[in-house]
Design a protein around this motif. Sequence first.
Motif, mmCIF file in Angstrom:
data_model
loop_
_atom_site.group_PDB
_atom_site.id
_atom_site.type_symbol
_atom_site.label_atom_id
_atom_site.label_comp_id
_atom_site.label_asym_id
_atom_site.label_seq_id
_atom_site.Cartn_x
_atom_site.Cartn_y
_atom_site.Cartn_z
ATOM 1 N N PRO A 124 0.831 -1.203 0.000
ATOM 2 C CA PRO A 124 0.000 0.000 0.000
ATOM 3 C C PRO A 124 0.868 1.257 0.000
ATOM 4 O O PRO A 124 2.011 1.227 0.444
ATOM 5 C CB PRO A 124 -0.789 -0.121 1.311
ATOM 6 N N LEU A 125 0.321 2.342 -0.518
ATOM 7 C CA LEU A 125 1.004 3.615 -0.692
ATOM 8 C C LEU A 125 2.147 3.528 -1.703
ATOM 9 O O LEU A 125 2.973 4.422 -1.817
ATOM 10 C CB LEU A 125 1.535 4.188 0.631
ATOM 11 N N ASN A 126 2.197 2.442 -2.445
ATOM 12 C CA ASN A 126 3.228 2.238 -3.460
ATOM 13 C C ASN A 126 2.622 1.752 -4.772
ATOM 14 O O ASN A 126 3.280 1.051 -5.540
ATOM 15 C CB ASN A 126 4.261 1.210 -2.974
ATOM 16 N N SER A 127 1.374 2.112 -5.044
ATOM 17 C CA SER A 127 0.684 1.547 -6.205
ATOM 18 C C SER A 127 1.390 1.891 -7.515
ATOM 19 O O SER A 127 1.508 1.046 -8.415
ATOM 20 C CB SER A 127 -0.763 2.007 -6.236
ATOM 21 N N HIS A 128 1.869 3.130 -7.649
ATOM 22 C CA HIS A 128 2.557 3.520 -8.885
ATOM 23 C C HIS A 128 3.889 2.792 -9.016
ATOM 24 O O HIS A 128 4.244 2.316 -10.100
ATOM 25 C CB HIS A 128 2.740 5.032 -8.977
ATOM 26 N N TYR A 129 4.628 2.685 -7.914
ATOM 27 C CA TYR A 129 5.923 1.993 -7.938
ATOM 28 C C TYR A 129 5.731 0.517 -8.257
ATOM 29 O O TYR A 129 6.434 -0.050 -9.114
ATOM 30 C CB TYR A 129 6.612 2.166 -6.586
ATOM 31 N N ALA A 130 4.774 -0.127 -7.583
ATOM 32 C CA ALA A 130 4.507 -1.541 -7.827
ATOM 33 C C ALA A 130 4.104 -1.777 -9.278
ATOM 34 O O ALA A 130 4.519 -2.763 -9.904
ATOM 35 C CB ALA A 130 3.421 -2.038 -6.881
ATOM 36 N N ALA A 131 3.305 -0.873 -9.823
ATOM 37 C CA ALA A 131 2.877 -1.011 -11.217
ATOM 38 C C ALA A 131 4.071 -0.979 -12.168
ATOM 39 O O ALA A 131 4.139 -1.761 -13.130
ATOM 40 C CB ALA A 131 1.888 0.097 -11.572
ATOM 41 N N THR A 132 5.028 -0.094 -11.909
ATOM 42 C CA THR A 132 6.194 -0.014 -12.794
ATOM 43 C C THR A 132 7.048 -1.267 -12.700
ATOM 44 O O THR A 132 7.537 -1.772 -13.716
ATOM 45 C CB THR A 132 7.070 1.217 -12.481
ATOM 46 N N LYS A 133 7.242 -1.783 -11.486
ATOM 47 C CA LYS A 133 8.121 -2.931 -11.319
ATOM 48 C C LYS A 133 7.494 -4.211 -11.851
ATOM 49 O O LYS A 133 8.187 -5.074 -12.402
ATOM 50 C CB LYS A 133 8.516 -3.077 -9.845
ATOM 51 N N ALA A 134 6.176 -4.342 -11.691
ATOM 52 C CA ALA A 134 5.494 -5.475 -12.308
ATOM 53 C C ALA A 134 5.524 -5.344 -13.830
ATOM 54 O O ALA A 134 5.673 -6.336 -14.558
ATOM 55 C CB ALA A 134 4.060 -5.552 -11.809
ATOM 56 N N GLY A 135 5.401 -4.114 -14.313
ATOM 57 C CA GLY A 135 5.475 -3.874 -15.753
ATOM 58 C C GLY A 135 6.835 -4.217 -16.328
ATOM 59 O O GLY A 135 6.938 -4.779 -17.431
ATOM 60 N N VAL A 136 7.894 -3.891 -15.601
ATOM 61 C CA VAL A 136 9.253 -4.235 -16.039
ATOM 62 C C VAL A 136 9.399 -5.750 -16.166
ATOM 63 O O VAL A 136 9.985 -6.257 -17.136
ATOM 64 C CB VAL A 136 10.298 -3.663 -15.062
ATOM 65 N N LEU A 137 8.867 -6.487 -15.199
ATOM 66 C CA LEU A 137 8.940 -7.951 -15.251
ATOM 67 C C LEU A 137 8.226 -8.476 -16.496
ATOM 68 O O LEU A 137 8.776 -9.301 -17.240
ATOM 69 C CB LEU A 137 8.321 -8.543 -13.987
#
Length: 276
Positions: free
Chosen positions: A149-162
């Motif tokens: 939580p509070l990291n939705s944008h960061y998590a989205a980028t890192k999952a996208g990189v994968l």
Amino acid sequence: MTINLKDKVVLITGSTGGLGKATAKALLEKGAKLALLDLDQAAIQAQVEELGGETNAFGCAANVCSLQDLEQCYAAVHRHFGRIDVVIANAGVGYTEPLETMTEQSFEKMIDVNLSGVFRTFKAALPYVTQTQGHLLAVSSMAAFVNAPLNSHYAATKAGVLAFCNSLRVELRHLGISVGTIHPTFFKTPMTDAIMDSHCSKLVFNNYRGIWKFVDAQKVVQQLVESIEQRKQLVTAPSGLWVVAKASGLLRPLVERIGFRKDRVEKAVRQTIAEY
């Protein structure tokens, strides 16, 4: 086919950051030649001198948000060393904020640097690593699997990189190019210090205790270098977290229940909004 790093040319974006600096030193010890890309030319030049000068390292200022910057730097690196064998997409940003205070500009900056920046880094690299049947490595995060939580944008980028790298791996294998991702958990760098010193981050991640404890940065670097040498597809740091990576969907409810207590998350969100 493994990679012997002696005399191989390794390009690193975000080279003057904590992970970039440590990785560059470790690669130099392996005998690699280094192409160092970051925003500040003075900081890059200081890093070049620290690593023994232009026989060992070549520096070039580039913003991963500009494909033109990257293409110009790759051409300069190729003129200097004559080849590019490995490219590490390491440049990134990170900060915590709830959706309620998150702006469109903040979200788009995260995407532009962390995800689109990897695309540009690899797009510019393609002509060069095709010549050398090289390796592309993206620095992702355990946030690709554990979405805090509070990291939705960061998590989205890192999952996208994968996902991006998983797709590229299949697309480029006929060229002899290998593609990997590395997914560290928390470790000490100037960027993570700035994030983790915030009160809301400490609340969300239980003051970095238990499953959120820090790992040794040198172990992350060691695993990163080994992942290049062995052309690994996916590496977690520490390595024991591969279970979470492989079974993230199955383990997610357990991790969320243990790692993100409802009261701490609610307090962090409310406090951040109040301070906004």
